[in-house]
Design a protein around this motif. Sequence first.
Motif, PDB file in Angstrom:
ATOM      1  N   SER A 137      -5.070   0.627  -9.806  1.00 10.91           N
ATOM      2  CA  SER A 137      -6.134  -0.279 -10.231  1.00 10.91           C
ATOM      3  C   SER A 137      -6.701  -1.066  -9.055  1.00 10.91           C
ATOM      4  N   ARG A 138      -7.859  -1.630  -9.293  1.00 12.05           N
ATOM      5  CA  ARG A 138      -8.535  -2.474  -8.293  1.00 12.05           C
ATOM      6  C   ARG A 138      -7.684  -3.691  -7.949  1.00 12.05           C
ATOM      7  N   SER A 139      -7.064  -4.306  -8.956  1.00 15.21           N
ATOM      8  CA  SER A 139      -6.248  -5.492  -8.699  1.00 15.21           C
ATOM      9  C   SER A 139      -5.005  -5.143  -7.885  1.00 15.21           C
ATOM     10  N   THR A 140      -4.427  -3.965  -8.127  1.00 20.60           N
ATOM     11  CA  THR A 140      -3.240  -3.549  -7.369  1.00 20.60           C
ATOM     12  C   THR A 140      -3.583  -3.346  -5.902  1.00 20.60           C
ATOM     13  N   VAL A 141      -4.684  -2.659  -5.636  1.00 19.73           N
ATOM     14  CA  VAL A 141      -5.103  -2.467  -4.244  1.00 19.73           C
ATOM     15  C   VAL A 141      -5.414  -3.814  -3.602  1.00 19.73           C
ATOM     16  N   GLY A 142      -6.048  -4.708  -4.364  1.00 20.73           N
ATOM     17  CA  GLY A 142      -6.350  -6.034  -3.830  1.00 20.73           C
ATOM     18  C   GLY A 142      -5.106  -6.786  -3.412  1.00 20.73           C
ATOM     19  N   SER A 143      -4.042  -6.701  -4.217  1.00 22.96           N
ATOM     20  CA  SER A 143      -2.806  -7.397  -3.861  1.00 22.96           C
ATOM     21  C   SER A 143      -2.165  -6.785  -2.622  1.00 22.96           C
ATOM     22  N   ARG A 144      -2.329  -5.490  -2.423  1.00 17.66           N
ATOM     23  CA  ARG A 144      -1.779  -4.843  -1.223  1.00 17.66           C
ATOM     24  C   ARG A 144      -2.560  -5.262   0.025  1.00 17.66           C
ATOM     25  N   LEU A 145      -3.845  -5.372  -0.109  1.00 15.56           N
ATOM     26  CA  LEU A 145      -4.640  -5.852   1.027  1.00 15.56           C
ATOM     27  C   LEU A 145      -4.262  -7.288   1.378  1.00 15.56           C
ATOM     28  N   THR A 146      -4.019  -8.104   0.366  1.00 14.68           N
ATOM     29  CA  THR A 146      -3.613  -9.493   0.611  1.00 14.68           C
ATOM     30  C   THR A 146      -2.293  -9.546   1.368  1.00 14.68           C
ATOM     31  N   ALA A 147      -1.347  -8.705   0.974  1.00 13.40           N
ATOM     32  CA  ALA A 147      -0.047  -8.687   1.659  1.00 13.40           C
ATOM     33  C   ALA A 147      -0.200  -8.285   3.120  1.00 13.40           C
ATOM     34  N   LEU A 148      -1.098  -7.360   3.402  1.00 13.29           N
ATOM     35  CA  LEU A 148      -1.313  -6.942   4.788  1.00 13.29           C
ATOM     36  C   LEU A 148      -2.033  -8.023   5.588  1.00 13.29           C
ATOM     37  N   THR A 149      -2.891  -8.795   4.932  1.00  7.64           N
ATOM     38  CA  THR A 149      -3.494  -9.945   5.608  1.00  7.64           C
ATOM     39  C   THR A 149      -2.407 -10.945   5.992  1.00  7.64           C
ATOM     40  N   ARG A 150      -1.442 -11.147   5.121  1.00  7.59           N
ATOM     41  CA  ARG A 150      -0.324 -12.048   5.445  1.00  7.59           C
ATOM     42  C   ARG A 150       0.512 -11.488   6.600  1.00  7.59           C
ATOM     43  N   LEU A 151       0.660 -10.183   6.668  1.00  4.53           N
ATOM     44  CA  LEU A 151       1.384  -9.581   7.794  1.00  4.53           C
ATOM     45  C   LEU A 151       0.718  -9.985   9.113  1.00  4.53           C
TER      46      LEU A 151
END
Length: 703
Positions: free
Chosen positions: A147-161
């Motif tokens: 889903s769009r929300s799942t991909v969004g949460s993964r992008l957020t985690a990589l921004t935190r990285l």
Amino acid sequence: MTSAYTELPLIIPGPESPSIEPLLVVASYQGTVNPYSAPTWPMAPLIDNPSAPRETIHWSKFPDTTREEFRLVAWHMVNRALPDTFLTGKVPSWRTRQSGPSIYQAVLIWRAFAHWLDKRGITSLDACTEEVFHDYGLHLSRKKKVSRSTVGSRLTALTRLWAFDEGSALPRGIAEPPWNREGRDDYLPAATSSGGENATEPLAPATMGPLLIWALRVVEDFADDILAAWAEKRRLTAQVAQAEATPASRAALKAYFNDLVEQGQPIPSHNYRGGRRFALTYIAGLNGAPYGQTNNVVGSRGLGLKEYMLNNAGGCPLDIPVTGLVAGKPWKLSLDFTEATALMRHLGTAAFIVLSYLTGMRPQEVLGLRTGCCPDPESGRHLIYGHVYKTATDENGNYRSEGELRDVPWVAVAPAVSAIRVLERIVPDGALLFDGATHDFINRRSFVGAVTLSSWRSRVEDFAVWVSELAQTLERPHEVVPADPNGAIGTERFRRTLAWHIARRPGGLVALAIQYGHLRTAVSAGYASRSRDGIHQLLDIETARATADTLTTLNADLTNGVGISGPAARRAIHAASQAPAFAGTVFTDRAARAVLKNPSLAVHDNPHSYLMCVYNREKALCHRRTDRRDAPSLDRCQPTCVNVVRTDHHADQLIAQAEVLEKQSVELVPAPLAQRLQARAQRLRDLAENHQRGRITLLETST
């Protein structure tokens, strides 16, 4: 050395440094904290939310090449906070410091990224350029069934990285992901329907009805029996543990078995791996003997008890009365020693179902309740005091694992109070109502916090199977819980189902158990100070969906020549003409409120009264003049109200019901009641005839 990312000195953790610094460990945690170099980092020291999972980071699952680099960034994410300035322009859900479960999920996302890097021969985070992130972002967006929300949460985690690497003591120089500056749209799948509760299908009435009926029965009618059986089982078990092997106890056992054999009575036994075994603990408890001695006696060759038991296997009835009734008859002939544990598990599940459905709480809020949360009031309604966890933050906007006391307590209907009282008899004072250690009746393991949501999902399914078998045993096949057409019952669907039933008020078993009007008032009152938050949104959305469905059905009927009558007939026709605008609509909270605020769309189907209400507050007879409600009280519909309309379908239903009543008056009841039924049937026929005299069709209104 300091950084804008933290007011604390930046340090490089050593092998024995704690993976979680002492100041961050929650007060309720009593265990140890693994060192930085340990192969696992349990997140439990960060978690005070009783319903949150206690996950563990396993570093062995990272590629060897980048494991230590990810470990260092993760340590900073655990122990340091991002600056407030970093949140500028971010969505409100961003936090400078995350919860333990959120940290765990972020590290899982990093692990997937690490393996993607490894497959491409990238062995260090310093090679994570903007182009690498771009390629990985596209890789995520092209995954199927994500889903769009799942991909969004993964992008957020990589921004935190990137953010935590930049602020670490040994930054690797990870590039800023392109979506952090340019936006995410190029890296997200196409938008689909809204997720969360709004997209969750409510439980079908055919499933929810009997499930709720049995949950209420177990809590209100069977609880005393189940608790008594559990207490008796524990008493016998404790007696066995304390008993000593003596010649007298051995003689008592032999006499006990001899009496059973001489009288041809069954020997207490239980199922074990497809066969029957002696119920040794039960037998030992009855005779005041220890377990080992009882086992020796039943194995004595001279007595020949094993063969006799296999041919005369009996149960383990407890010497306690059965007081619970179903339709005036005991729900069980006797309570068995071997089933007491399972019955306690089902009792806890029944209480969970009642509270989850009848309060409008989220599952996490239910699991956060403690004993004493619902004191008896001096006057007025019972109130439930609890914590919220989803939106709990400190003064800096960071997540608070311990939650915060809810601004306004929930209003409790009587069955919910009964469920709380039962749970308070199960757990120790001051404990969580669903304390994991107490509710683990089978294995009696040590738990921190409440029983997990994953466990409740399986317990609810087990409960549905058990009560279905009980319904068949008690010859009540109409109360079997059928499988829901949309899958497992779960724990997240109860709130949505409650909103659906309140908005639509269907018949069936749920209607027998709950008064929807009263329940809507009680549930809504529990969210009064939180504006439109929580269940208000679900209620609005379900009411709007019900309105749209009613108008769509009415529009189709009128188009097909179905007649309509009543003072509000033309208003109903006008409202139905707007139904095509709802085709394919996925209701959001904002769209739902727009529908509900439009007075020309206020058409409510009332199948129990065989009519529709085209609601006009100023003309409604279901309210007092001082009552300023925005919706009708459908349980108080008046036939003479100017808001009433009927269609040909309603008239057919009136005639059908009149025929049922007339048949009952002849076949089933004495004369006085028969006369009342006949009078009721005649009133229904009169209403149907009035409809036929006054009906108009869509064609007539257009000429």
